[in-house]
Design an enzyme around this catalytic site. Structure first.
Site, short mmCIF file in Angstrom:
data_model
loop_
_atom_site.label_atom_id
_atom_site.label_comp_id
_atom_site.label_asym_id
_atom_site.label_seq_id
_atom_site.Cartn_x
_atom_site.Cartn_y
_atom_site.Cartn_z
N GLU A 83 0.85 -1.19 0.00
CA GLU A 83 0.00 0.00 0.00
C GLU A 83 0.89 1.25 0.00
OE1 GLU A 83 -2.12 0.89 3.73
OE2 GLU A 83 -1.55 -1.12 4.37
N CYS A 115 -3.49 -3.50 4.65
CA CYS A 115 -2.59 -4.54 5.15
C CYS A 115 -3.03 -5.95 4.75
CB CYS A 115 -2.48 -4.47 6.67
SG CYS A 115 -1.95 -2.87 7.24
N TYR A 147 3.04 8.11 9.10
CA TYR A 147 1.99 9.01 9.57
C TYR A 147 2.60 10.39 9.74
CZ TYR A 147 -0.58 4.73 10.89
OH TYR A 147 -1.22 3.52 10.89
N THR A 156 3.50 4.25 15.58
CA THR A 156 3.26 2.92 14.99
C THR A 156 3.77 2.87 13.54
OG1 THR A 156 1.00 3.48 14.24
CG2 THR A 156 1.23 2.56 16.46
N SER A 205 -10.31 2.54 14.30
CA SER A 205 -9.64 1.48 13.52
C SER A 205 -9.47 0.21 14.36
CB SER A 205 -8.30 1.97 12.97
OG SER A 205 -7.31 2.07 13.97
N HIS A 237 -2.50 -9.82 12.42
CA HIS A 237 -1.92 -8.59 11.88
C HIS A 237 -1.55 -7.69 13.06
CE1 HIS A 237 -1.14 -4.92 9.93
NE2 HIS A 237 -2.23 -4.32 10.36
N ASN A 280 5.00 -1.14 12.44
CA ASN A 280 4.00 -1.61 11.47
C ASN A 280 4.62 -1.67 10.08
OD1 ASN A 280 1.69 -2.41 10.21
ND2 ASN A 280 0.44 -0.65 10.78
N SER A 312 -7.39 -2.30 6.74
CA SER A 312 -8.39 -1.24 6.94
C SER A 312 -9.17 -1.01 5.66
CB SER A 312 -7.69 0.04 7.35
OG SER A 312 -7.24 -0.06 8.68
P1 HMG Z 1 -3.28 6.82 21.55
O1 HMG Z 1 -4.53 7.63 21.70
O2 HMG Z 1 -2.01 7.55 21.33
O3 HMG Z 1 -3.00 5.88 22.80
O4 HMG Z 1 -3.55 5.84 20.33
P2 HMG Z 1 -3.97 5.39 23.98
O5 HMG Z 1 -4.26 6.52 24.87
O6 HMG Z 1 -5.11 4.63 23.39
O7 HMG Z 1 -2.96 4.41 24.72
C1 HMG Z 1 -2.54 3.23 24.10
C2 HMG Z 1 -2.39 2.17 25.20
O8 HMG Z 1 -1.29 2.53 26.02
C3 HMG Z 1 -3.60 2.08 26.13
O9 HMG Z 1 -3.76 0.72 26.48
C4 HMG Z 1 -3.17 2.88 27.34
O10 HMG Z 1 -3.83 2.50 28.54
C5 HMG Z 1 -1.69 2.51 27.40
P3 HMG Z 1 -5.13 -0.06 26.15
O11 HMG Z 1 -6.22 0.70 26.80
O12 HMG Z 1 -5.26 -0.01 24.64
O13 HMG Z 1 -4.88 -1.44 26.66
N1 HMG Z 1 -0.87 3.49 28.11
C6 HMG Z 1 0.14 3.16 28.94
N2 HMG Z 1 0.62 1.95 29.32
C7 HMG Z 1 1.70 1.95 30.17
N3 HMG Z 1 2.28 3.08 30.64
C8 HMG Z 1 1.82 4.30 30.28
C9 HMG Z 1 0.70 4.37 29.40
N4 HMG Z 1 0.01 5.38 28.83
C10 HMG Z 1 -0.95 4.83 28.04
N5 HMG Z 1 2.40 5.39 30.75
C11 HMG Z 1 -3.30 4.16 18.71
C12 HMG Z 1 -3.01 4.55 20.14
C13 HMG Z 1 -2.87 2.73 18.48
C14 HMG Z 1 -4.79 4.31 18.40
C15 HMG Z 1 -2.48 5.11 17.78
O14 HMG Z 1 -1.11 4.81 17.89
C16 HMG Z 1 -2.86 5.05 16.32
O15 HMG Z 1 -3.74 5.77 15.85
N6 HMG Z 1 -2.18 4.15 15.53
C17 HMG Z 1 -2.45 3.99 14.10
C18 HMG Z 1 -3.71 3.19 13.84
C19 HMG Z 1 -3.60 1.72 14.22
O16 HMG Z 1 -2.52 1.20 14.39
N7 HMG Z 1 -4.76 1.06 14.31
C20 HMG Z 1 -4.80 -0.36 14.60
C21 HMG Z 1 -6.01 -1.08 14.01
S1 HMG Z 1 -6.20 -0.74 12.26
C22 HMG Z 1 -5.00 -1.74 11.49
O17 HMG Z 1 -4.45 -2.61 12.09
C23 HMG Z 1 -4.71 -1.47 10.05
C24 HMG Z 1 -3.43 -0.72 9.78
O18 HMG Z 1 -2.32 -1.59 9.96
C25 HMG Z 1 -3.44 -0.15 8.38
C26 HMG Z 1 -3.78 -1.07 7.21
O19 HMG Z 1 -4.61 -1.94 7.24
O20 HMG Z 1 -3.20 -0.80 6.15
C27 HMG Z 1 -3.22 0.47 10.71
#
Ligand code: HMG
Length: 390
Positions: A83, A115, A147, A156, A205, A237, A280, A312
């Site tokens: 992609e 992906c 990103y 990521t 997502s 994944h 990723n 996605s």
């Molecule tokens: P965010 O808002 O930065 O993080 O987004 P958060 O506030 O959700 O925190 C992440 C986790 O860290 C949470 O744990 C927190 O509690 C923990 P969870 O509730 O999930 O178990 N946390 C801590 N832990 C320990 N010590 C600390 C601490 N602080 C927080 N101090 C997000 C995170 C992954 C959403 C962001 O990075 C993002 O937008 N990433 C890109 C999108 C993505 O990866 N989506 C995944 C599903 S979609 C997919 O897999 C397809 C893709 O690969 C693309 C394709 O298909 O081509 C993306």
């Protein structure tokens, strides 16, 4: 009869980039508690390509040892999943075909569905070999995840390629019937043609991924797939490694099982080692999970392994494979560890410069100084044409 012949992954080779940015460096810079990265999303570092690396150079680097080991006489099809396409028309695999001097009697095509594309390519390959078990198909999944800086997705990012040789009588993993598939029209993560960075609603997502997992699993079980407790491990994944844990907990709950954390770790723990330090790699991510599992687990001979591919947009597929007797002598564990450990640590300023770099699009000559120490490089643009060299 082709239907009786086992077909699957005969060889698997991983490549990644020249540079690596640690999450410690990112956290120090943006004031985030590094625990969020290390524990919260399960990432330690991310691969960063040099200016003369891209999906083609990683792909050729991953595929070259596969071709060196097996020859190319039986390869008539090269399927390239990505992609992070470098051209709207020409398949990136043609550059790989050229760099590796593959036979001209071959078809080359590029596939895309976020992906999920790597699994689409694998399924394409299984179909070709099913039709003629004498043929082998080179499947390549190669991506650079990018990103905007400062966005939640930044942590990521990553980059890698996986090359797989798909054949009859596979040495590593036989791919078994059935497959469970699922599609839903959703815009959780996407990259319009005019952007170099992806757009994402991160939390949506994750929900979309889990919904797609449920959908693919439902279709899989309705087609008499394996029971959850028949699977020794599941490769999910992994946009970040904690997603595999989230997904497996979700599947256990969905199937009415208690969520036992020891069981979750048993099922996914060995699949995350490479993704945790590479980040990723989109289409390659699921198969990096398989590489880590095969390279780093106790003997899996005869065991069933599940695969959950998610892209996605969204498309998902659940299927299983069986690990073949003698597979360990065909692994490339040492080379994989070397590909990861040879990367050079970069500081934040260097990362920022690489992230912001773009080529002029005026059709002039724009050559790139040699940076990568890998075997293939992107030498630059001339007359809007991409130039690669060994
Ligand atoms: P965010 O808002 O930065 O993080 O987004 P958060 O506030 O959700 O925190 C992440 C986790 O860290 C949470 O744990 C927190 O509690 C923990 P969870 O509730 O999930 O178990 N946390 C801590 N832990 C320990 N010590 C600390 C601490 N602080 C927080 N101090 C997000 C995170 C992954 C959403 C962001 O990075 C993002 O937008 N990433 C890109 C999108 C993505 O990866 N989506 C995944 C599903 S979609 C997919 O897999 C397809 C893709 O690969 C693309 C394709 O298909 O081509 C993306």
């Amino acid at each position: 009869m082709p239907g009786d012949v086992p077909i699957g992954i005969h060889d698997l080779s991983v490549a990644t980039t020249q540079y690596v940015l640690t999450h410690r460096t990112l956290a120090d810079r943006n004031g985030t508690d590094v625990g969020k990265y290390h524990k919260g999303i399960g990432l330690m570092s991310m691969s960063v390509p040099a200016a003369d690396e891209d999906i083609v150079t990683m792909a050729a680097t991953a595929a070259a040892p596969v071709v060196a080991r097996h020859g190319a006489d039986r390869i008539r099809t090269i399927v390239f999943a990505t992609e992070t396409s470098v051209d709207q028309s020409k398949a990136a695999g043609i550059h790989v075909h050229s760099l590796l001097s593959l036979p001209s009697a071959a078809r080359v095509v590029e596939l895309k569905q976020a992906c999920y594309g790597g699994t689409a390519a694998l399924q394409f390959a299984l179909g070709v070999v099913h039709r003629n078990p004498a043929e082998q198909v080179l499947v390549i999944a190669s991506d650079v995840s990018k990103y905007e800086m400062g966005e939640p997705g930044e942590a990521t990012q990553g980059a890698a390629a996986v090359a797989m040789l798909v054949s009859a009588e596979p040495a590593l993993v036989r791919v078994d019937e059935p497959s469970g598939v699922f599609t839903a029209d959703i815009t959780d993560f996407w990259r319009p043609n005019y952007r170099t960075t992806a757009l994402v609603d991160g939390h949506e997502s994750i929900a979309a991924y889990l919904q797609a997992l449920e959908g693919a699993w439902k279709d899989y079980t309705e087609r008499d797939g394996r029971k959850l407790d028949e699977l020794s491990a599941i490769c999910y994944h992994q946009p970040f490694t904690k997603m595999a844990y989230k997904a497996h907990r979700h599947l256990l709950q969905h199937c009415g099982h208690d969520v036992d954390e020891a069981e979750v770790t048993r099922a996914v723990g060995h699949t995350t080692g490479y993704n945790a330090v590479i980040g990723n790699s989109y289409t390659a991510s699921l198969y990096l999970g398989l590489a880590a599992l095969l390279d780093n687990s106790a003997d899996l001979t005869g065991r069933s392994v599940g695969f959950l591919s998610y892209g996605s947009g969204s498309v998902a597929e659940f299927f299983a494979g069986t690990v073949m007797p003698g597979y360990r002598s065909h692994l490339r564990s040492e080379a994989h560890r070397e590909a990861i450990s040879r990367r050079l640590d970069i500081d934040y300023a260097r990362y920022r410069a690489i992230h912001e770099h773009s080529f002029p699009v005026d059709g002039g000559d724009h050559f790139v100084p040699r940076e990568t120490t890998g075997p293939y490089r992107f030498a630059g643009l001339s007359g809007h044409k991409r130039i690669y060299e060994r």
